[in-house]
Design an enzyme around this catalytic site. Structure first.
Site, short mmCIF file in Angstrom:
data_model
loop_
_atom_site.label_atom_id
_atom_site.label_comp_id
_atom_site.label_asym_id
_atom_site.label_seq_id
_atom_site.Cartn_x
_atom_site.Cartn_y
_atom_site.Cartn_z
N GLY A 116 1.37 -2.78 -6.27
CA GLY A 116 1.23 -1.47 -5.63
C GLY A 116 -0.17 -0.93 -5.81
O GLY A 116 -1.11 -1.34 -5.13
N GLY A 117 -0.34 -0.02 -6.75
CA GLY A 117 -1.60 0.69 -6.94
C GLY A 117 -2.83 -0.20 -6.98
O GLY A 117 -3.86 0.12 -6.37
N TRP B 242 0.82 -1.22 0.00
CA TRP B 242 0.00 0.00 0.00
C TRP B 242 0.85 1.27 0.00
O TRP B 242 0.31 2.36 -0.17
CB TRP B 242 -0.93 0.00 1.22
N LYS B 243 2.15 1.12 0.24
CA LYS B 243 3.04 2.28 0.31
C LYS B 243 2.47 3.29 1.33
O LYS B 243 1.86 2.86 2.30
CB LYS B 243 3.25 2.88 -1.08
N GLY C 59 4.49 2.01 -11.03
CA GLY C 59 3.57 3.14 -11.08
C GLY C 59 3.50 3.84 -12.42
O GLY C 59 2.96 4.94 -12.52
P1 13P Z 1 2.69 -0.48 -8.88
O1 13P Z 1 1.97 -1.81 -8.91
O2 13P Z 1 1.83 0.65 -8.44
O3 13P Z 1 3.43 -0.24 -10.16
O4 13P Z 1 3.81 -0.61 -7.72
C1 13P Z 1 4.63 -1.72 -7.70
C2 13P Z 1 5.40 -1.71 -6.45
O5 13P Z 1 6.27 -0.89 -6.24
C3 13P Z 1 5.06 -2.71 -5.43
O6 13P Z 1 6.02 -2.76 -4.43
#
Ligand code: 13P
Length: 251
Positions: A235-236, A13-14, A175
């Site tokens: 991520g997203g 989720w960052k 991202g």
């Molecule tokens: P995204 O899926 O948003 O590109 O991010 C990947 C990521 O950094 C997962 O750790």
């Protein structure tokens, strides 16, 4: 995917998510339950502030949690940091170490990442060790050598009795909506498998190697079908229950 390895789909989720985001976990739990439960390991790595509350919702659905980073020490004068023990105490079972955003934003080196993986093991956590090349490194034809070098220096020499997970995340794919070609993923994951087997033997053969970087419902099944891709670090698309569920279902 490698047949005998249980795949793992992890959501990172960052720095996203407050209390309201727990609604997505509740929704994901419902979607998974309706399908008879997950057929792979499902991990969510939320901000540390949500770990305990997320676990209450996630655990009954067979979802486990992880941290996004840890310090190398167990405790001490490190304002703002979090130790692997603290994550474990909050119910985490995994922790991401060496994410490219940590390497870039906080100057983390391979040596530090290796120490964090050792600290994770000491706390009983499974480190998800991230590696990946920049666009310039790929354009220069050095992607495989860069990633193998990171792997050599970031994975501890001795992890007997423990587990590690490797996540290959090309920095330029994070991202951006861009992903490597299937052939490039095959080449990289085969190279990572070869390095792990050469160094760790049978344990290297059974180590999960995740792909990460713009994984979405629309590309997940193509990527997850590749040999030596044993899951994804998302991520997203992990922030929305429907999208994350679609990726989990693609396994
Ligand atoms: P995204 O899926 O948003 O590109 O991010 C990947 C990521 O950094 C997962 O750790």
């Amino acid at each position: 995917m490698t047949a005998e390895i249980t795949p793992l789909i992890a959501g990172n989720w960052k720095m996203n998510g407050t209390t309201a985001a727990l609604g997505e976990v509740q929704k994901l739990a419902g979607l998974l339950a309706a399908g008879g439960g997950p057929r792979c390991t499902v991990v969510i790595c939320p901000p540390a502030t949500l770990l305990e509350r997320l676990n209450e919702l996630a655990a009954p659905a067979g979802i486990v949690s992880g941290g996004q980073d840890c310090h190398t020490a167990t405790s001490g004068a490190h304002t703002g940091d979090i130790s692997a023990q603290m994550l474990a105490d909050a119910g985490a079972q995994y922790v991401i170490v060496g994410h490219s955003e940590r390497r870039t934003n906080h100057g983390e080196t391979d040596a530090l990442v290796q120490q964090k993986a050792v600290a994770a093991h000491a706390a009983g956590l499974v480190p998800i060790i991230c590696v990946g090349e920049t666009e310039a490194e790929r354009d220069a034809g050095n992607a495989v050598s860069i990633v193998i070098g990171q792997l050599e220096r970031s994975v501890p020499d001795d992890w007997s009795g423990h587990e590690v997970v490797i996540a290959y995340e090309p920095v330029w794919a994070i991202g951006t909506g861009r992903t490597p070609t299937a052939a490039d993923i095959v080449e990289m994951h085969d190279a990572i498998r070869g390095q792990l087997e050469g160094r760790f033997g049978a344990r290297g053969s059974s180590t999960r190697i995740l792909y990460g970087g713009s994984m979405k419902p629309s590309n997940a099944s193509e990527i997850l079908r590749i040999g030596n891709v044993n899951g994804g670090l998302v991520g997203g698309a992990s922030l929305l229950a429907n999208d994350f569920h679609a990726i989990i279902s693609a396994v």
